[in-house]
Design a protein around this motif. Structure first.
Motif, PDB file in Angstrom:
ATOM      1  N   THR A  28       1.553   4.413  -3.233  1.00 57.60           N
ATOM      2  CA  THR A  28       1.471   5.883  -3.170  1.00 57.60           C
ATOM      3  C   THR A  28       2.448   6.519  -4.155  1.00 57.60           C
ATOM      4  OG1 THR A  28       3.104   6.145  -1.391  1.00 57.60           O
ATOM      5  CG2 THR A  28       0.777   5.818  -0.733  1.00 57.60           C
ATOM      6  N   THR A  67       0.841  -1.193   0.000  1.00 57.09           N
ATOM      7  CA  THR A  67       0.000   0.000   0.000  1.00 57.09           C
ATOM      8  C   THR A  67       0.877   1.244   0.000  1.00 57.09           C
ATOM      9  OG1 THR A  67      -1.817  -1.167   1.070  1.00 57.09           O
ATOM     10  CG2 THR A  67      -1.806   1.236   1.271  1.00 57.09           C
ATOM     11  N   TRP A  68       1.966   1.215   0.757  1.00 56.37           N
ATOM     12  CA  TRP A  68       2.903   2.341   0.742  1.00 56.37           C
ATOM     13  C   TRP A  68       3.502   2.511  -0.656  1.00 56.37           C
ATOM     14  CZ3 TRP A  68       8.029   2.952  -0.481  1.00 56.37           C
ATOM     15  CH2 TRP A  68       8.584   4.194  -0.169  1.00 56.37           C
TER      16      TRP A  68
END
Length: 174
Positions: free
Chosen positions: A102, A98-99
């Motif tokens: 970004t 998920t990081w």
């Protein structure tokens, strides 16, 4: 077969994912080939490509250890193997992916060994599937110093949300 107390990463493919499970390197090869066949070649990515001892890798920040497998076409691609019935996603890895998402869109290429097919899902679809009824929460390596929360997601749930035209080509390759 190994005992229940054996760490997950040390278990055989069959013990980890069921009969006829696919090892990670072979799943990566399948995904890479499908993308190349779709005229979407990718570059290897992540620290796994760095020749080093596991002990040294364990000193790296978690988000680095969980870097996606490939980079290409304006997106990261993480690969998961599956026996064709379900896919196991680890919580820590999903948080780190998920990081990574970004920075750039992240897609999951899932090799379904039983069908000898690859499906692609965007990260949001995988996170959606994890939250659906029918997905089982589990603990990997429960009897060790490093238990890991994970989810056992039925492939049927992922097939509901796989990405249409994720690579401007077929969403299933073989």
């Amino acid at each position: 077969l190994m005992t229940e107390g054996t760490p997950f990463h040390e278990r055989s493919g069959m013990d980890r994912y069921g009969e006829n499970a696919m090892a990670g390197d072979l799943a990566e090869s399948k995904v890479e080939k499908v993308l190349a066949d779709l005229d979407r070649p990718v570059a290897s990515f992540g620290p796994r490509r760095v020749s080093t001892a596991r002990a040294q890798q364990m000193t790296w920040d978690r988000v680095i250890r969980h870097a996606p497998d490939f980079l290409g076409w304006g997106r990261f691609i993480e690969v998961q193997g599956s026996n064709g019935t379900y896919v196991i996603f680890k919580q820590e890895k999903m948080e780190d992916l998920t990081w990574w998402s970004t920075i750039m869109p992240l897609f999951i290429g899932i090799y379904l060994q039983a069908q000898d097919k690859v499906i692609f899902c965007d990260l949001a679809s995988v996170l959606w599937a994890i939250a659906q009824e029918g997905t089982e929460e589990m603990i990997l390596d429960a009897e060790t110093r490093y238990p890991k929360q994970a989810w056992k997601v039925p492939v049927s749930i992922l097939m509901e949300r796989r990405v249409v035209d994720a690579f401007a080509a077929s969403k299933v390759g073989g």
